[in-house]
Design a protein around this motif. Structure first.
Motif, PDB file in Angstrom:
ATOM      1  N   VAL A  49       0.998   6.560   3.934  1.00  0.00           N
ATOM      2  CA  VAL A  49       1.972   5.852   3.099  1.00  0.00           C
ATOM      3  C   VAL A  49       1.588   4.387   2.940  1.00  0.00           C
ATOM      4  CG1 VAL A  49       4.354   5.040   2.995  1.00  0.00           C
ATOM      5  CG2 VAL A  49       3.881   7.426   3.558  1.00  0.00           C
ATOM      6  N   GLN A  50       1.209   3.723   4.045  1.00  0.00           N
ATOM      7  CA  GLN A  50       0.861   2.307   3.963  1.00  0.00           C
ATOM      8  C   GLN A  50      -0.426   2.085   3.168  1.00  0.00           C
ATOM      9  OE1 GLN A  50       1.920  -0.149   7.720  1.00  0.00           O
ATOM     10  NE2 GLN A  50       1.705   1.942   8.460  1.00  0.00           N
ATOM     11  N   TRP A 106     -11.170   2.042   3.059  1.00  0.00           N
ATOM     12  CA  TRP A 106     -10.018   2.737   3.636  1.00  0.00           C
ATOM     13  C   TRP A 106     -10.409   3.577   4.852  1.00  0.00           C
ATOM     14  CZ3 TRP A 106      -9.613   7.970   4.187  1.00  0.00           C
ATOM     15  CH2 TRP A 106     -10.507   8.762   3.468  1.00  0.00           C
ATOM     16  N   LEU A 113      -1.611   3.971   0.802  1.00  0.00           N
ATOM     17  CA  LEU A 113      -1.396   4.274  -0.611  1.00  0.00           C
ATOM     18  C   LEU A 113      -0.493   3.256  -1.299  1.00  0.00           C
ATOM     19  CD1 LEU A 113      -0.949   8.174  -0.578  1.00  0.00           C
ATOM     20  CD2 LEU A 113      -2.944   6.854  -1.305  1.00  0.00           C
ATOM     21  N   THR A 114       0.417   2.632  -0.537  1.00  0.00           N
ATOM     22  CA  THR A 114       1.380   1.726  -1.150  1.00  0.00           C
ATOM     23  C   THR A 114       0.932   0.264  -1.117  1.00  0.00           C
ATOM     24  OG1 THR A 114       2.617   1.643   0.932  1.00  0.00           O
ATOM     25  CG2 THR A 114       3.347   3.232  -0.731  1.00  0.00           C
ATOM     26  N   ILE A 115       0.449  -0.205   0.030  1.00  0.00           N
ATOM     27  CA  ILE A 115       0.069  -1.626   0.140  1.00  0.00           C
ATOM     28  C   ILE A 115      -1.413  -1.808   0.403  1.00  0.00           C
ATOM     29  CG2 ILE A 115       2.374  -2.320   0.902  1.00  0.00           C
ATOM     30  CD1 ILE A 115       1.346  -2.455   3.745  1.00  0.00           C
ATOM     31  N   GLY A 116      -2.150  -0.709   0.565  1.00  0.00           N
ATOM     32  CA  GLY A 116      -3.593  -0.796   0.714  1.00  0.00           C
ATOM     33  C   GLY A 116      -4.081  -1.219   2.083  1.00  0.00           C
TER      34      GLY A 116
END
Length: 233
Positions: free
Chosen positions: A67-68, A4, A70-73
């Motif tokens: 947000v991206q 990440w 955490l939600t779609i990796g």
């Protein structure tokens, strides 16, 4: 697999380059057309710190990244803006057409940067056998995010609403009576843009302007840039 932190780094780099060079293009275009306001204000610069806007450059892109991830990796699209480069229309040799050209310089720079990013895929492909898989994946990710960030920023700014670039281009092209009416929207332009992005989609999914732009950028727009860079159909 890209971690990440490297993913975050390449996303920030792609976004900062897109936003900074977009604003710098406005300043250099204005200077070429007779207005040295940005130069005298110290804003004719490729230093990203000179163009930082707390909300548009830091808060909103940072929120989208988090947000991206955490939600779609992964990061699929970015959006933001920089502190506008000052332009004094009275100093331009031809104020109306000059302002339209200055406004067009930003989106034109973004299209050029998207093409440059796609061109980087050629040398990266040639280095494929010599680079570690992680470095290759990171290079590919940077290219993809650079194309997406530049296309989305450029196309969004072409919306015909002052103070967006598209609105200022229309003010320069329309007959004077219509241009004056459109120019009067500039004070409320940001509010109109926010309504289009955040309110209309809640009224009807078919009115999701930003979603439509993202779909255009990640589909036909992305493929067109790859084709223009010689990657076939």
């Amino acid at each position: 697999m890209i971690g990440w932190l490297p993913e975050l780094a390449v996303a920030i780099l792609a976004s900062v380059l897109a936003i900074t060079l977009h604003e710098a293009a406005h300043g250099y275009a204005a200077l070429a057309l007779g207005d040295d306001t940005a130069q005298r204000a110290g804003r004719l610069s490729l230093n990203p710190l000179r163009h930082v806007d707390p909300v548009g450059t830091l808060l909103l892109p940072g929120l989208l990244l988090v947000v991206q991830l955490l939600t779609i990796g992964r990061v699929e699209a970015m959006f933001g803006w920089a502190k506008p480069v000052p332009v004094d229309i009275r100093r331009l040799r031809d104020p109306r057409s000059g302002m339209a050209l200055v406004a067009a310089a930003g989106p034109a720079m973004n299209v050029f940067l998207a093409w440059c990013a796609a061109m980087l895929a050629h040398p990266l492909e040639n280095l494929g056998g010599t680079l570690p898989p992680e470095a290759m994946a990171l290079g590919v990710r940077f290219i993809i995010l650079s194309i997406l960030a530049n296309l989305l920023l450029g196309l969004f700014n072409l919306l015909p609403i002052p103070p967006l670039d598209g609105g200022r281009i229309m003010v320069g092209l329309l007959p004077a009576p219509l241009a004056l009416r459109l120019a009067r929207l500039e004070r409320a332009g940001l509010l109109i843009v926010l309504l289009l992005i955040f309110v209309l989609p809640r009224i009807s999914p078919s009115l999701d302007l930003l979603g439509w732009l993202v779909e255009l950028v990640t589909g036909p727009g992305f493929n067109l840039i790859l084709w223009l860079a010689g990657h076939g159909s």
